[in-house]
Design a protein around this motif. Structure first.
Motif, PDB file in Angstrom:
ATOM      1  N   LEU B  74       1.926  35.749 -27.157  1.00 36.70           N
ATOM      2  CA  LEU B  74       2.647  35.220 -26.008  1.00 36.70           C
ATOM      3  C   LEU B  74       2.901  33.746 -26.281  1.00 36.70           C
ATOM      4  CD1 LEU B  74       3.567  34.625 -23.083  1.00 36.70           C
ATOM      5  CD2 LEU B  74       1.163  34.733 -22.404  1.00 36.70           C
ATOM      6  N   HIS B  75       4.137  33.347 -26.228  1.00 36.01           N
ATOM      7  CA  HIS B  75       4.513  31.962 -26.480  1.00 36.01           C
ATOM      8  C   HIS B  75       5.192  31.402 -25.233  1.00 36.01           C
ATOM      9  CE1 HIS B  75       5.816  28.470 -28.887  1.00 36.01           C
ATOM     10  NE2 HIS B  75       6.949  28.556 -28.206  1.00 36.01           N
ATOM     11  N   ILE B  76       4.719  30.247 -24.796  1.00 33.76           N
ATOM     12  CA  ILE B  76       5.349  29.562 -23.665  1.00 33.76           C
ATOM     13  C   ILE B  76       5.991  28.280 -24.185  1.00 33.76           C
ATOM     14  CG2 ILE B  76       5.048  28.516 -21.399  1.00 33.76           C
ATOM     15  CD1 ILE B  76       2.606  30.265 -20.980  1.00 33.76           C
ATOM     16  N   THR B  77       7.241  28.118 -23.910  1.00 33.19           N
ATOM     17  CA  THR B  77       7.987  26.928 -24.321  1.00 33.19           C
ATOM     18  C   THR B  77       7.944  25.894 -23.207  1.00 33.19           C
ATOM     19  OG1 THR B  77       9.482  28.327 -25.618  1.00 33.19           O
ATOM     20  CG2 THR B  77      10.238  26.103 -25.107  1.00 33.19           C
ATOM     21  N   ALA B  78       7.707  24.660 -23.597  1.00 35.52           N
ATOM     22  CA  ALA B  78       7.736  23.547 -22.630  1.00 35.52           C
ATOM     23  C   ALA B  78       6.901  23.865 -21.401  1.00 35.52           C
ATOM     24  CB  ALA B  78       9.178  23.229 -22.247  1.00 35.52           C
ATOM     25  N   THR B  79       5.590  23.898 -21.576  1.00 38.08           N
ATOM     26  CA  THR B  79       4.687  24.281 -20.490  1.00 38.08           C
ATOM     27  C   THR B  79       4.872  23.395 -19.264  1.00 38.08           C
ATOM     28  OG1 THR B  79       2.970  22.884 -21.460  1.00 38.08           O
ATOM     29  CG2 THR B  79       2.917  25.239 -21.992  1.00 38.08           C
ATOM     30  N   GLN B  80       4.583  24.027 -18.124  1.00 35.26           N
ATOM     31  CA  GLN B  80       4.608  23.328 -16.846  1.00 35.26           C
ATOM     32  C   GLN B  80       3.263  23.531 -16.173  1.00 35.26           C
ATOM     33  OE1 GLN B  80       7.946  25.010 -14.712  1.00 35.26           O
ATOM     34  NE2 GLN B  80       9.456  24.258 -16.196  1.00 35.26           N
ATOM     35  N   THR B  81       2.965  22.718 -15.166  1.00 31.85           N
ATOM     36  CA  THR B  81       1.664  22.849 -14.493  1.00 31.85           C
ATOM     37  C   THR B  81       1.519  24.207 -13.826  1.00 31.85           C
ATOM     38  OG1 THR B  81       2.592  21.729 -12.567  1.00 31.85           O
ATOM     39  CG2 THR B  81       1.389  20.369 -14.154  1.00 31.85           C
ATOM     40  N   THR B  82       2.626  24.840 -13.509  1.00 32.29           N
ATOM     41  CA  THR B  82       2.562  26.176 -12.906  1.00 32.29           C
ATOM     42  C   THR B  82       2.133  27.249 -13.901  1.00 32.29           C
ATOM     43  OG1 THR B  82       4.916  26.422 -13.367  1.00 32.29           O
ATOM     44  CG2 THR B  82       4.298  25.701 -11.140  1.00 32.29           C
ATOM     45  N   LYS B 108      -7.565  30.658 -21.772  1.00 35.37           N
ATOM     46  CA  LYS B 108      -7.453  29.819 -20.585  1.00 35.37           C
ATOM     47  C   LYS B 108      -6.599  28.603 -20.922  1.00 35.37           C
ATOM     48  CE  LYS B 108     -10.230  27.714 -16.931  1.00 35.37           C
ATOM     49  NZ  LYS B 108     -11.611  27.495 -16.415  1.00 35.37           N
ATOM     50  N   LEU B 109      -5.480  28.489 -20.224  1.00 37.32           N
ATOM     51  CA  LEU B 109      -4.541  27.393 -20.474  1.00 37.32           C
ATOM     52  C   LEU B 109      -4.671  26.305 -19.417  1.00 37.32           C
ATOM     53  CD1 LEU B 109      -2.050  26.117 -21.863  1.00 37.32           C
ATOM     54  CD2 LEU B 109      -0.610  27.527 -20.359  1.00 37.32           C
ATOM     55  N   SER B 110      -4.871  25.086 -19.899  1.00 36.10           N
ATOM     56  CA  SER B 110      -4.850  23.925 -19.023  1.00 36.10           C
ATOM     57  C   SER B 110      -3.655  23.069 -19.407  1.00 36.10           C
ATOM     58  CB  SER B 110      -6.128  23.098 -19.190  1.00 36.10           C
ATOM     59  OG  SER B 110      -7.257  23.864 -18.855  1.00 36.10           O
ATOM     60  N   VAL B 111      -2.946  22.589 -18.421  1.00 35.29           N
ATOM     61  CA  VAL B 111      -1.771  21.754 -18.672  1.00 35.29           C
ATOM     62  C   VAL B 111      -2.007  20.379 -18.060  1.00 35.29           C
ATOM     63  CG1 VAL B 111       0.700  21.483 -18.316  1.00 35.29           C
ATOM     64  CG2 VAL B 111      -0.260  23.765 -18.663  1.00 35.29           C
TER      65      VAL B 111
END
Lengths: 113, 113
Positions: B74-82, B108-111
């Protein structure tokens, strides 16, 4: 449609006691699964019920049991509670049609003292 | 028994950076699902992949299923706090078309804003 509901949301018990947790699936969903979630072990499958029959069981001791009623509502029971049973217990229902998406309830947070 | 492993366990990123989590199964899977659990919440279904080499996109999220159907990402581009939360992959128990899921332990993702 209403989502999966679980009661109670929070429980505090002492070692040796027993506890019963309840789950109401989404209307029309006949499959109900239970999971234990802890920080160290993640999401672990407990058992799955379909049409009042337990079809699958995870690697948990016999102290963990469950049942499903004719309206698809499900209960799980944990007897002789141990400290290590403290966890978030999640119930999930599925329609078993097409994508087997699991719809999770909010969980019951059980604390064993 | 079947194992589903995820790495990394934790990931801290600056807002706007990309994020990737990897999932590996000890057995060939008929399909793989991804869930997201927000802090204090319950897992919510994101997507299911079925075909070898399949790639699916949901806005900034890109999901891939490996050619051998034993791994996924799973790849997320340009992460956001959401995007904050724990991302789980899950495969059918025993690798076949079972209706029960074995979950990875999650990333666990922290932004950081």
């Amino acid at each position: 449609k209403a989502g999966v509901t679980q009661t109670p949301r929070y429980l505090i018990k002492t070692r040796g006691q027993q506890v019963t947790l309840s789950c109401s699936p989404i209307s029309g969903h006949r499959s109900v699964s239970w999971y234990q979630q802890t920080p160290g072990q993640g999401l672990q499958f407990l058992f799955e019920y379909f049409s009042e029959t337990q079809r699958n069981k995870g690697n948990f001791p016999g102290r963990f049991s469950g049942r499903q009623f004719s309206n698809s509502r499900s209960e799980m029971n944990v007897s002789t509670l141990e400290l290590g049973d403290s966890a978030l217990y999640l119930c999930a229902s599925s329609s078993l049609a097409g994508v087997n998406e699991q719809f999770f309830g909010p969980g019951t947070r059980l604390t064993v003292l | 028994g079947q194992q589903v492993m995820q790495i990394p366990q934790y990931q801290h990123v600056q807002e706007g950076e990309d994020f990737t989590t990897y999932c590996n199964s000890s057995t060939t899977l008929s399909n793989i699902q991804w869930y997201k659990q927000r802090p204090g919440g319950h897992p919510v279904f994101l997507i299911q992949l079925v075909k070898s080499g399949e790639v699916k996109k949901q806005k900034r999220l890109t999901f891939q299923f490996g050619e051998a159907k034993k791994n996924s990402s799973l790849h997320i581009t340009a992460t956001q706090t959401t995007d904050v939360g724990t991302y789980f992959c899950a495969g059918p128990r025993d690798g076949a078309g079972s209706y029960q899921l074995t979950f990875g332990k999650g990333t666990k993702l922290s932004v950081i804003p």
